[in-house]
Design an enzyme around this catalytic site. Structure first.
Site, PDB file in Angstrom:
ATOM      1  N   LYS A  98       8.836  -0.808   8.690  1.00 39.15           N
ATOM      2  CA  LYS A  98       8.170  -1.855   8.491  1.00 39.15           C
ATOM      3  C   LYS A  98       7.669  -2.557   9.808  1.00 39.15           C
ATOM      4  CE  LYS A  98       7.288  -2.322   4.087  1.00 39.15           C
ATOM      5  NZ  LYS A  98       6.158  -1.691   3.469  1.00 39.15           N
ATOM      6  N   SER A 157       0.333   0.255  -8.834  1.00 45.69           N
ATOM      7  CA  SER A 157       0.615   0.049 -10.571  1.00 45.69           C
ATOM      8  C   SER A 157       1.753  -0.947 -10.948  1.00 45.69           C
ATOM      9  CB  SER A 157       0.986   1.345 -10.861  1.00 45.69           C
ATOM     10  OG  SER A 157       2.315   1.693 -10.404  1.00 45.69           O
ATOM     11  N   TYR A 209      14.490  -0.016   6.208  1.00 49.48           N
ATOM     12  CA  TYR A 209      13.193  -0.755   5.698  1.00 49.48           C
ATOM     13  C   TYR A 209      12.734  -1.483   6.905  1.00 49.48           C
ATOM     14  CZ  TYR A 209      10.394  -3.249   2.353  1.00 49.48           C
ATOM     15  OH  TYR A 209       9.170  -3.759   1.619  1.00 49.48           O
ATOM     16  N   ASN A 238       0.497  -0.266   0.473  1.00 50.75           N
ATOM     17  CA  ASN A 238       1.250  -1.282   0.100  1.00 50.75           C
ATOM     18  C   ASN A 238       2.378  -0.303  -0.699  1.00 50.75           C
ATOM     19  OD1 ASN A 238       2.184  -3.624  -1.800  1.00 50.75           O
ATOM     20  ND2 ASN A 238       1.654  -1.856  -3.446  1.00 50.75           N
TER      21      ASN A 238
END
Length: 246
Positions: free
Chosen positions: A162, A14, A158, A93
């Site tokens: 990842k 979005s 993070y 994503n």
């Protein structure tokens, strides 16, 4: 089967990079665009409007990637409502950051980031992979980060999430390659989005050989290429889009 029944699902579609990917795929492919959002329905509907404005079509779908049951229920219900539909492209994503020095990091800040980015990858991909294998075709594109490649101070959670997805990308790609399914990761550097809005752009630009932040559209072009038939011999790769940071 007409291409009308073939979908590209973009999680966290979005806003930001996710939104740019939705619009680019609508321009460059014949896929219906399935825009996932967690809470902001208005933003998802706005993205759908922009997809339609460039000649594409699609739907919005609500689920929380970090919740396996939520993902399973939403995707099963969606599939029952359109039994002929096939999700051929998955762009993982959705992600969040909760930055801070590791020493001060709360378990919640660690778990929230891992649950959304890393477990989100598992929850959504695991739900869709069987159909891709049966159909002998698929494109899985995992949005990772320069944090997962080289590490970034203040982002240990993070970077961990990842980095784990980068390793998973390489393993999964080997399991499914014989069935014409590619699995790749795209690692953006500093891109102009809500997520980077609070960063000191002037100072950070000095670290970037290209001397600027990237745009979501630049990332989206790369993703759209990887989602296409043209990219069928590229798999297990991590492609940086960083303006030259290594």
């Amino acid at each position: 089967m007409s291409t009308q029944n073939k979908y590209a699902l973009i999680t966290g579609g979005s806003r930001g990079i996710g939104k740019a990917i939705c619009i680019q795929l609508a321009k460059d492919s014949e896929y219906e665009i399935l825009i996932n959002y967690k809470a902001n329905k208005e933003a998802a509907l706005q993205t759908l409007k922009e997809v339609e404005a460039v000649g594409g079509s699609g739907q919005i779908i609500q689920f929380d990637v970090s919740n396996f049951e939520s993902v399973q229920t939403a995707l099963n219900t969606w599939q029952e409502q359109q039994p002929d539909a096939i999700i051929e492209v998955l762009v993982n994503n959705a992600g969040i950051t909760k930055d801070g020095l590791f020493m001060w990091m709360k378990p919640q800040e660690w778990n929230d980031v891992i649950n959304t980015s890393l477990n989100g990858f598992f929850n959504v991909t695991n739900q869709l992979i069987e159909k891709m294998l049966l159909n002998r075709y698929g494109r899985i594109i995992n949005m990772v980060s320069i944090s997962g490649l080289k590490g970034v101070s203040g982002q240990t959670n993070y970077s961990a999430a990842k980095g784990a997805i980068i390793a998973a990308t390489k393993s999964l790609s080997q399991e499914v390659a014989k069935r014409n399914i590619t699995v790749n990761a795209v690692a953006p550097g500093f891109i102009i989005t809500d997520m980077t809005a609070d960063l000191d752009e002037a100072t950070l630009k000095k670290m970037i050989p290209a001397n600027r932040f990237g745009t979501p559209e630049e990332v989206a072009h790369l993703v759209a290429f990887l989602a296409s038939k043209k990219a069928s011999y590229i798999t297990g790769e991590v492609i940086g889009i960083t303006g030259g940071i290594h």
